[in-house]
Design an enzyme around this catalytic site. Structure first.
Site, PDB file in Angstrom:
ATOM      1  N   CYS A 185       0.800  -1.218   0.000  1.00 56.18           N
ATOM      2  CA  CYS A 185       0.000   0.000   0.000  1.00 56.18           C
ATOM      3  C   CYS A 185       0.830   1.263   0.000  1.00 56.18           C
ATOM      4  O   CYS A 185       0.503   2.234  -0.670  1.00 56.18           O
ATOM      5  CB  CYS A 185      -0.966   0.005   1.161  1.00 56.18           C
ATOM      6  SG  CYS A 185      -0.157  -0.032   2.744  1.00 56.18           S
ATOM      7  N   HIS A 211      -2.106   0.784   7.142  1.00 57.59           N
ATOM      8  CA  HIS A 211      -2.423   1.082   5.748  1.00 57.59           C
ATOM      9  C   HIS A 211      -1.987   2.510   5.436  1.00 57.59           C
ATOM     10  O   HIS A 211      -1.781   3.329   6.330  1.00 57.59           O
ATOM     11  CB  HIS A 211      -3.932   0.923   5.538  1.00 57.59           C
ATOM     12  CG  HIS A 211      -4.354   0.912   4.110  1.00 57.59           C
ATOM     13  ND1 HIS A 211      -3.789   0.065   3.186  1.00 57.59           N
ATOM     14  CD2 HIS A 211      -5.283   1.633   3.441  1.00 57.59           C
ATOM     15  CE1 HIS A 211      -4.358   0.261   2.014  1.00 57.59           C
ATOM     16  NE2 HIS A 211      -5.268   1.226   2.137  1.00 57.59           N
ATOM     17  N   ASP A 248      -8.027   5.728  -2.537  1.00 61.33           N
ATOM     18  CA  ASP A 248      -7.157   4.628  -2.096  1.00 61.33           C
ATOM     19  C   ASP A 248      -6.664   3.861  -3.313  1.00 61.33           C
ATOM     20  O   ASP A 248      -7.364   3.016  -3.852  1.00 61.33           O
ATOM     21  CB  ASP A 248      -7.920   3.702  -1.149  1.00 61.33           C
ATOM     22  CG  ASP A 248      -6.981   2.724  -0.466  1.00 61.33           C
ATOM     23  OD1 ASP A 248      -5.818   2.632  -0.896  1.00 61.33           O
ATOM     24  OD2 ASP A 248      -7.421   2.062   0.499  1.00 61.33           O
TER      25      ASP A 248
END
Lengths: 295, 653
Positions: free
Chosen positions: B406, B450, B466
Site C-alpha cells: 500500500c 495502511h 485509495d
C-alpha cells in the site's frame, strides 16, 4: 459394697506385701470381667497373688503348671469310655473352676495356649461334640516369664489381646522385703486367709462396674487416646482394647468409691491395659499419656 | 531446628524461588539466570553433603563481581531491568547465608516482591495467571516455617492446600483494596524510560518498507466498539498521521505547521459513535475513524484532522469519539497549503514527472481516473515482498517492478498527482478490522496498517482516494488476509485458515478485552463513576480511604470475632471457670502439663502454694465432679465459682 472391696484389698495386701497398686489393678481386672496376665521373673510372688485372690474372694481355685508337654486335654478334660455304662464319660479338666492359675503359660506349646485362650473368650468348651459351660465367674490369671527366658513360646499379639491387663510385680521395697524376711507375709501365711467375699457379691460388684458413669468429656479423652495410638504408634489399639480400657477405668473408679470415671482413673489403668498390646517400647504408655491432652 | 525439617524447608524455598525465576526469565539476562540457578544448586548441595557455609572472603568478591556484571550489562544500576536483575541474583546469593528463620523470612519476602515486579513488565491475564504458582509456593513455604516444630513432616499437599486457602481468604480484602484504594490520575511514579522500549506502531514518517514490516506484526493496535451499527468494512479508514512533505524516499508531516489554517469541515449523513481502546505505542497518535468531529477533551485535532494526545501514549487509553463517513474537508485551500501539497523534489523520478506532464490537458478528476486506470490495467501486483527499488524509486516502481504494497501505491499516486499539478497528500493509519462476535467489538492489528491518499479538488475539498483499492480491491473489502497469496508472510492470527484456532483466539481476545476494560482500565474516573453508582454521590479521597479502612477493619474484626467465638463455644460454664482458675495459677508460674489431670495438677500446684492447698484441691475435686459425674448438682457450679473467687494468688515478680 465399698466395705467388701476394702476388705478384699486389705486381706490380699497382708499376704502380698508392699504391692498395693498391683493388688488393686488385679482386682480392677477381675471386677471388669477380664483375664489377667502377670509377667515377671520367677519368684516374685505371681502364684501367691493368684492364690491369695482366689482365697480372699471365696472362689474355687485350680492351678495348672504349663509345661512344653502339656496337651489341650490336660486343661479342658477328656472323655473316657466307662466299661460299666458302656458310655463315654466326660472327665472335667482343671478349667472348670472360678479362678484358673495358668502358671508359666508361655512354656506351653502354641496348641495348648490356644485351647486355653479360646475357652477364655467363649466361656465354654466343646469336647467330642458336646458343649460344656464354664463356671461363673471365670477368671484366668496367667503368669509368664519374660520372653527372653529360655524355653518359652511367646504369646502372639492376637492372644495377648485376650488378656485385659498385663501387670508386673517387681521387687518389693526395703520395708516389705524386711517384713517378708521376718515371715510376716508370703505364701507361708496364705493358708490363714479367710474369704471376705462370695460368688454372689462378686457378680454384684461386676454389675456395679457397668453402672459407673462415663461422661461425654471422658469419652472424648478415651477416643483421643485411642486415636493417638492409631496415628502415632506402629500398631493402634483395637476396639476391644478401647472397651477394655473403659471398663477398667470404671472398675478402678468403683474401687476408689466413686460412681463416675475421671481422667485419673483412665491414666491409672492405661499402662496395664495398653502396654502389652502395643508392646514394642517399654514406656509407650507414658508417652501416650504425656502427648494426649485432656479435653 | 530438626535437621530433616530444615532440609525439607530448604527444598520448599528453592522450589518457590525457582518458580519466581521461571516467571521472570524473559525479563532477565542469561547470566543472571545461570548465576541464580547456580547459587540455588550450591545451597542444595551444601545441605545435602553438609558442606560448610561459604566464608565472607568468598561471598564478598562474588557480590562485587555481580555488581560489576549488572553495571556492565545495563550501563548502570538504575532502571527497572537493572534493578530486577540485581534483586533476583542477590536474592539467590542470599541463600548461601540463610541459616536461621529470620534469613528464610527475608528471602521469602524478597521473593514476594519479585513476583510483584512481574507487573512492571506486563499486566495481562497471562501474567496474572503466571504469578499465582510462585505465590502459592511461597505461601506454602511460609506455612512450612510455622510448622517446623511439627512431629513429622506433613505431606506436600497439606501445605499447598493451606496456602491456597490463605490466598483465597485474601481475595475479599484484595477486592476491597482494588475498588476503594484511591486511584491517582496517571501512574504513581514515572516508569523508567526502558519500560517503553519495544512498543510498535505507526511512525511519524513513511518510507518504503515501513508498513509492510508492520504487517508482519499481529499485535493489537486498538479495539473499537461501535454504538449502533458499524460501518462497512470498506469504510473503516482509521485516520492517523497526515504526511505532506516528501524528501528522497521518505514522507513526513509538514515541516512547518505554524500558521497553517485549520481546514474547514462539513459533515453529512449518519453519526457514528464508538469507543476506542488504544494499546500503548509510545507516540502521540490517537486513531479515529475518517472523519472525526467530536474528540476526547484531553486530545487535540491538528489542522489536517489527525488527533494527537498531549503526551506519548504509554498506557492503554480508552476514549469515546464521534465520526461521520460523508464529509467535505477543506474546500478552501490557502495558497501556502496548496504549494506545500504540490511539493516534490526537482530532478527526481523524471519518467513519472514526464508521464504526469503528458496529462496536461485533462481536468483534475480525469487525471485521477487516468492514474487509477493505469494501476488497474497494467500488471501491478499487491505483495508484501516488493523488490528493492533503485535511485528513482517512484519511476522504478511505476515502470519496472510494478510490485508493491500500500505504501508504494499511495506514495507513487500522490507523487504522480503532485507532478500533474493536483494537490495531494498521504494519510497513514489502519484500514479494516476483525469483528469479534464475543463482546461485539472490532480488533484492529498492526497488520491492518495502511496508507492511502487524499487529493484536493476545487469545490469538493479533500477527497480520499485509495490507490491500493484499484490494484487489490479485496484488501479493502475483506482485509489483508484475502488480498495476499500464500507465499507472503502474514502473522498467523491475520490469516484465514485454521478457523477453530481463530475462534479460540477470538474468545481469548474477548476475555482479554474485558480484563483491559474492567481491571486495568479501572482508573480514577471509572472509580469515581463506580462509587457514585454505589453511594449515589461523589466520593472524596478521604471518604474512599475511610470506607476502605472501615470495611477491611470490619472484615478482620468479624473474622476474629467468629474465630474467638468458635473457640469459646467449645467451653461449657465449668470449663470457663476452670480457664479462669488456670489463668490465676499462671500468675504463680503454674501451668498444667500436657496430659496432666486436674487432680494431678492441683496436687502439684498445692505443693507450690501450700497456703492455698485446700482451695486448689477443692476446685479440682468440684471441677471433676461437674465434668465427669452423672447429673451433677447445679449448685456445685456456684460453689466452684466461689472457690475460685477465694483463691488468692499473688503475682510473681
Amino acid at each position: 459394697m465399698q466395705n467388701t472391696i476394702q476388705a478384699i484389698l486389705r486381706a490380699t495386701s497382708q499376704i502380698i506385701l508392699g504391692k498395693e497398686r498391683q493388688v488393686k489393678l488385679s482386682l480392677t481386672c477381675l471386677l471388669a470381667g477380664g483375664h489377667l496376665l502377670i509377667e515377671d521373673v520367677p519368684g516374685m510372688g505371681k502364684t501367691t497373688l493368684a492364690n491369695t485372690l482366689a482365697q480372699v474372694l471365696g472362689l474355687s481355685f485350680r492351678r495348672t503348671q504349663f509345661t512344653s508337654d502339656l496337651l489341650p486335654a490336660d486343661i479342658i478334660g477328656v472323655s473316657i469310655f466307662d466299661l460299666n455304662t458302656s458310655n463315654f464319660q466326660f472327665h472335667a479338666g482343671p478349667i472348670f473352676t472360678n479362678i484358673l492359675l495358668a502358671d508359666e503359660i508361655n512354656r506351653a506349646t502354641p496348641k495348648t495356649q490356644s485351647a486355653l485362650l479360646e475357652a477364655m473368650e467363649e466361656h465354654q468348651v466343646t469336647v467330642d461334640g458336646s458343649t460344656h459351660l464354664l463356671s461363673q465367674p471365670f477368671f484366668v490369671i496367667a503368669t509368664q516369664n519374660p520372653k527372653h527366658h529360655i524355653g518359652t513360646f511367646a504369646l502372639p499379639e492376637s492372644q495377648l489381646d485376650r488378656f485385659l491387663m498385663c501387670i508386673t510385680l517387681g521387687y518389693p521395697d526395703a520395708l516389705s522385703e524386711r517384713a517378708l524376711l521376718k515371715n510376716q507375709g508370703g505364701r507361708a501365711n496364705a493358708g490363714s486367709i479367710q474369704a471376705v467375699c462370695d460368688v454372689e457379691s462378686l457378680l454384684k460388684l461386676q454389675r456395679l462396674v457397668n453402672q459407673v458413669h462415663v461422661s461425654d468429656a471422658l469419652l472424648d479423652y478415651l477416643q483421643a487416646l485411642i486415636q493417638h495410638t492409631r496415628t502415632q504408634t506402629a500398631e493402634g489399639l483395637s476396639p476391644r482394647a478401647g472397651l477394655g480400657l473403659r471398663q477398667c477405668a470404671q472398675a478402678w473408679a468403683l474401687i476408689d468409691g466413686r460412681n463416675f470415671v475421671t481422667p485419673e482413673d483412665v491414666q491409672a489403668v492405661l499402662p496395664s491395659v495398653v502396654a502389652h498390646r502395643l508392646a514394642q517400647e517399654s514406656d509407650v504408655a507414658k508417652q501416650i499419656l504425656e502427648q494426649v491432652a485432656i479435653p | 531446628m530438626n535437621q530433616l525439617l530444615n532440609f525439607q524447608l530448604l527444598k520448599w524455598l528453592l522450589v518457590s524461588l525457582a518458580a519466581v525465576l521461571a516467571t521472570h526469565t524473559p525479563n532477565l539476562p542469561v547470566w543472571v539466570i545461570i548465576a541464580s540457578i547456580g547459587f540455588g544448586t550450591w545451597r542444595f548441595l551444601m545441605d545435602k553433603y553438609r558442606w560448610p557455609f561459604p566464608k565472607i572472603w568468598l561471598l564478598l568478591p562474588i557480590t562485587l563481581l555481580i555488581c560489576v556484571g549488572i553495571v556492565f550489562t545495563f550501563k548502570g544500576f538504575f532502571g527497572r531491568d537493572a534493578s530486577l536483575s540485581l534483586l533476583m541474583v542477590m536474592c539467590s546469593l542470599k541463600l548461601l547465608e540463610t541459616k536461621n528463620i529470620r534469613d528464610y523470612m527475608l528471602v521469602i519476602v524478597m521473593a514476594y516482591f519479585l513476583v510483584g515486579n512481574l507487573f512492571l513488565f506486563s499486566q495481562t491475564i497471562t501474567t496474572f495467571g503466571l504469578s499465582i504458582p510462585p505465590l502459592l509456593l511461597l505461601t506454602a513455604t511460609l506455612i512450612h516455617i510455622s510448622y517446623k516444630n511439627a512431629d513429622k513432616p506433613k505431606p506436600i499437599i497439606f501445605y499447598l492446600k493451606l496456602a491456597g486457602q490463605l490466598l483465597l481468604q485474601a481475595v475479599p480484602v484484595m477486592l476491597i483494596l482494588f475498588v476503594l484504594f484511591p486511584r491517582i490520575p496517571g501512574p504513581l511514579w514515572g516508569l523508567p524510560q526502558d519500560a517503553n522500549s519495544g512498543m510498535s506502531g505507526l511512525g511519524d514518517s513513511l518510507q518504503f518498507g515501513n508498513i509492510s514490516n508492520l504487517t508482519k506484526n499481529s499485535a493489537i493496535a486498538f479495539r473499537v466498539q461501535f454504538k449502533g451499527a458499524a460501518p462497512e468494512q470498506s469504510q473503516l479508514y482509521w485516520r492517523g498521521p497526515v504526511l505532506w512533505h516528501q524528501e528522497d524516499r521518505s514522507w513526513t508531516m509538514s515541516s512547518n505547521k505554524i500558521g497553517l489554517q485549520t481546514e474547514s469541515l462539513k459533515v453529512f449523513g449518519k453519526r457514528i459513535q464508538y469507543t476506542m481502546t488504544l494499546e500503548p505505542h509510545n507516540r502521540l497518535w490517537m486513531l479515529m475513524l475518517d472523519m472525526p468531529t467530536l474528540i476526547p477533551h484531553d486530545a487535540n485535532l491538528t489542522h489536517d484532522y489527525s488527533m494527537i494526545a498531549e503526551k506519548p501514549i504509554r498506557t492503554r487509553l480508552r476514549y469515546d469519539a464521534t465520526s461521520f463517513s460523508s464529509y467535505q474537508l477543506g474546500v478552501n485551500l490557502g495558497e501556502r497549503e496548496r504549494l506545500l501539497n504540490l511539493q516534490i523534489n526537482e530532478g527526481e523520478n523524471p519518467r513519472t514527472v514526464q508521464l504526469a506532464k503528458s496529462w496536461q490537458g485533462l481536468s483534475a478528476p480525469d487525471k485521477i481516473n487516468t492514474a487509477l486506470q493505469r494501476f488497474r490495467q497494467l500488471p501491478f501486483v499487491y505483495t508484501l515482498k516488493p523488490p528493492i527499488l533503485g535511485n528513482n524509486p517512484v519511476d522504478d516502481f511505476l515502470f519496472n517492478t510494478k510490485r508493491g504494497f500500500c505504501e508504494h501505491y499511495a506514495t507513487s499516486f500522490v507523487y504522480l498527482m503532485r507532478a500533474a499539478g493536483v494537490p495531494a497528500r498521504i494519510i497513514t493509519g489502519y484500514q479494516g478490522g476483525e469483528y469479534n462476535p464475543n463482546g461485539s467489538y472490532y480488533i484492529v492489528r498492526q497488520s491492518d496498517a495502511h496508507a492511502w491518499a487524499e487529493v484536493w479538488l476545487a469545490n469538493k475539498g479533500w477527497l480520499r482516494i485509495d490507490p491500493t483499492a484499484a490494484v487489490s480491491p479485496e484488501r479493502i473489502e475483506n482485509g489483508i488476509n484475502d488480498s495476499l497469496d500464500e507465499t507472503d508472510e502474514l502473522p498467523l492470527m491475520a490469516r484465514a485458515d485454521y478457523p477453530w484456532l481463530k475462534k479460540a483466539y477470538l474468545n481469548w481476545d474477548s476475555v482479554n478485552n474485558s480484563w483491559n476494560q474492567w481491571i486495568l482500565g479501572y482508573d480514577d474516573k471509572k472509580q469515581l463513576d463506580f462509587l457514585k453508582k454505589l453511594s449515589g454521590k461523589n466520593m472524596s479521597l478521604q471518604e474512599m480511604l475511610m470506607w476502605m479502612i472501615g470495611i477491611i477493619a470490619l472484615i478482620l474484626g468479624l473474622t476474629a470475632y467468629f474465630l474467638i467465638r468458635k473457640q469459646k463455644a467449645k467451653l461449657n460454664p465449668a470449663q470457663r471457670l476452670y480457664a479462669q482458675y488456670l489463668k490465676l495459677l499462671k500468675r504463680a508460674g503454674l501451668t498444667p502439663r500436657n496430659g496432666e489431670t486436674t487432680s494431678d495438677f492441683a496436687t502439684r500446684a498445692s505443693k507450690n502454694l501450700p497456703n492455698q492447698k485446700t482451695q486448689i484441691l477443692d476446685i479440682a475435686q468440684r471441677y471433676n465432679v461437674i465434668t465427669y459425674s452423672q447429673s451433677p448438682n447445679p449448685e456445685l457450679l456456684q460453689d466452684l465459682a466461689q472457690c475460685i473467687k477465694q483463691l488468692n494468688i499473688p503475682k510473681q515478680s
